[in-house]
Design an enzyme around this catalytic site. Structure first.
Site, PDB file in Angstrom:
ATOM      1  CD  GLU A 157      -2.897  -0.651   2.563  1.00  0.00           C
ATOM      2  OE1 GLU A 157      -2.792   0.441   3.166  1.00  0.00           O
ATOM      3  OE2 GLU A 157      -3.648  -1.561   2.941  1.00  0.00           O
ATOM      4  CE  LYS A 178     -10.721   2.712   4.802  1.00  0.00           C
ATOM      5  NZ  LYS A 178      -9.301   2.612   4.372  1.00  0.00           N
ATOM      6  CD  GLU A 191      -7.970   5.745   7.121  1.00  0.00           C
ATOM      7  OE1 GLU A 191      -8.378   4.719   6.549  1.00  0.00           O
ATOM      8  OE2 GLU A 191      -6.766   5.951   7.343  1.00  0.00           O
ATOM      9  CD  GLU A 226     -12.273   1.883   0.185  1.00  0.00           C
ATOM     10  OE1 GLU A 226     -12.786   0.907   0.765  1.00  0.00           O
ATOM     11  OE2 GLU A 226     -11.044   2.049   0.070  1.00  0.00           O
TER      12      GLU A 226
END
Length: 399
Positions: free
Chosen positions: A278, A335, A341, A332
Site C-alpha cells: 500500500e 470508511k 481515510e 470509500e
C-alpha cells in the site's frame, strides 16, 4: 529429461549437446511464485455504498492497463467479475479469520475451497494475503496466531495443488519498525522479533516477499514542520544522506523501501524482496491532517506512477525493480476514522477521475485540475495532516 536428451544427441552431436547442457546448468531455476506483473498495481477497497459494480471496475482497470489488484477479502461477486479479464488478483483472508484458521489446516482448506478454488483458473488469483498489518496492530492475540495461520494456508494451498500458482503472504505496516531514519538504521521492534523472525523464516522457505505498507503521507503528517514536503512528493529537494551506506535519497518512498531492506538484512533475510502493498496520498482531510490536498495527492501519485514505470530499483537495491500497489482505487465513503481515510481514491465514486495522472474514468466528468506535464502544477507547497504510524520516525530535513 532422458528422452529429449537422447533425441537431441542423435540430432546435434556430442559437442552441441554438451554446450546445451552447459547453458541449462547456468540458467537459474526460479521455483517461487510471482504474484505481480510489471511494477504498478492498485488496492480495490469496497467500504462504500456508492462505487461502481465489479464488472465496471474490470472495464476501468483494463482501460487503465492496470494488471495487478489487491482486495481485502474474497468477495465472490468481485472474483466472478474478474473472470477472463487477465488481471492478476491477490485476495485477503481477513484478520477476523486468523484465530480459526490457525487452529487447523482443515479450516484453511475449507476457506480456500469456498473462496478461491471455484474461481480458478478463469479468475487469475495469484496470491492470498493472510491478515493485514497484524504485527503492527495492538492485538497480541493476533500476533500469536499469525504464523500458524500462514502455515496452515500454505499447507492447504499445497494439498490442493495450487502452490505453484498462488503466493501466500502477509502485509505489514511501518509500525513493525523501531526506527526508519536513516534507512540503514532501520530495525524491527524488539517486542515483535519473536513473532517476526519465524514468520520471515517461513516466507524465506516458500519464496514469498516482504510486503510493507509505506506512506510518505503519514510520515509527513506526523511532523510537517521538519519534513520537507517536496521530499515526500518526489519533487526537487536537497534530499537526505545516509552516512553509513554513503547513499543519497531524493524521495521518502525509496527511503522507506530501503529501510525495510535494512531491517530484513539485520534480521538475517538480506535476499528477501520488498514489495509495497500500500502507498498513496489523501486528497482531502481534516484541519489537523497536514498535506491532505488534491494538489499534493495528484503530485504524489503522478510522480509515483512515473517512478514505477521506469522499473528501477532503490539506492540500496538498485537491481531489484520496485513494485507497489497504490491505495486506493476509489474514495470509500463508509470508511471510519478521519476524513483522509475516505479520500485516497484515484477515482471518485461515480468512476470519474479524482485528478488527472493519465488515467481515464468511467464517466465524462473531468477533474478540476489538468496535467500540464512534469513541471506545470508540480510547484506545490503546503499542508494539513493526521497522526502517523508510530514506527515512522520523523525525517528531519534541513535545506
Amino acid at each position: 529429461m532422458l528422452l529429449p536428451v537422447q533425441f537431441a544427441s542423435n540430432q546435434m552431436g556430442f559437442s552441441s549437446l554438451f554446450f546445451l547442457l552447459f547453458l541449462l546448468l547456468l540458467s537459474p531455476i526460479d521455483l517461487s511464485v510471482h504474484a505481480f506483473t510489471g511494477t504498478y498495481g492498485i488496492n480495490y477497497g469496497r467500504i462504500a455504498d456508492n462505487i461502481p459494480s465489479p464488472e465496471s471496475v474490470v472495464t476501468l482497470l483494463k482501460a487503465a492497463k492496470i494488471k495487478n489488484v489487491r482486495i481485502y477479502d474474497a468477495n465472490h461477486d468481485v472474483l466472478t467479475a474478474f473472470k477472463g479479464s487477465g488481471i492478476e488478483i491477490i485476495v485477503g483472508l481477513g484478520n477476523e479469520f486468523l484465530k480459526q484458521i490457525s487452529v487447523g489446516e482443515d479450516h484453511a482448506i475449507d476457506w480456500i475451497k469456498e473462496n478461491v478454488q471455484p474461481f480458478l483458473p478463469g479468475t487469475k488469483i495469484r496470491g492470498i494475503a493472510v491478515g493485514n498489518e497484524v504485527l503492527g496492530s495492538t492485538d497480541p492475540e493476533l500476533w500469536e496466531v499469525l504464523l500458524n495461520a500462514v502455515k496452515n494456508v500454505y499447507s492447504a494451498v499445497s494439498r490442493l495443488h495450487l502452490a505453484d500458482d498462488i503466493e501466500v503472504s502477509s502485509p505489514h505496516s511501518e509500525a513493525v519498525f523501531a526506527n526508519s531514519f536513516p534507512p540503514s538504521a532501520c530495525i524491527f521492534k524488539e517486542t515483535l522479533l519473536p513473532y517476526m523472525k519465524p514468520l520471515l523464516q517461513f516466507f524465506s522457505q516458500i519464496g514469498s516477499p516482504f510486503y510493507i505498507n509505506a506512506y510518505p503521507f503519514l510520515a509527513y503528517m506526523s511532523d510537517p514542520e521538519h519534513i520537507d514536503l517536496n521530499y515526500a512528493l518526489f519533487q526537487s529537494n536537497p534530499g537526505i544522506y545516509d552516512s553509513k551506506t554513503n547513499l543519497h535519497y531524493d524521495n521518502m518512498f525509496d527511503a522507506q523501501v530501503d529501510a525495510a531492506y535494512a531491517a530484513l538484512e539485520k534480521a538475517g533475510f538480506a535476499k528477501m524482496e520488498v514489495i509495497v502493498s500500500e502507498t498513496g496520498w489523501a486528497s482531502k482531510g481534516d484541519a489537523t491532517e497536514a498535506g491532505a490536498t488534491v494538489k499534493n495527492a495528484r503530485t504524489y501519485n503522478y510522480n509515483l506512477r512515473k517512478r514505477l514505470m521506469k522499473k528501477k530499483g532503490t539506492p540500496y537495491r538498485p537491481k531489484i525493480a520496485v513494485k507497489a500497489y497504490i491505495f486506493a482505487l476509489f474514495n470509500e465513503n463508509l470508511k471510519p476514522g478521519p476524513t483522509s481515510e475516505r479520500n485516497f481514491g484515484l477515482f471518485k465514486a461515480d468512476g470519474s477521475i479524482s485528478y488527472d495522472i493519465g488515467f481515464t474514468g468511467l464517466t465524462s466528468a473531468a477533474s478540476s485540475l489538468k496535467v500540464t506535464g512534469a513541471g506545470g502544477w508540480f510547484q506545490s507547497s503546503y499542508l494539513v495532516v493526521f497522526a502517523t504510524c508510530a514506527a515512522v520516525v520523523p525525517l528531519a530535513l534541513t535545506s
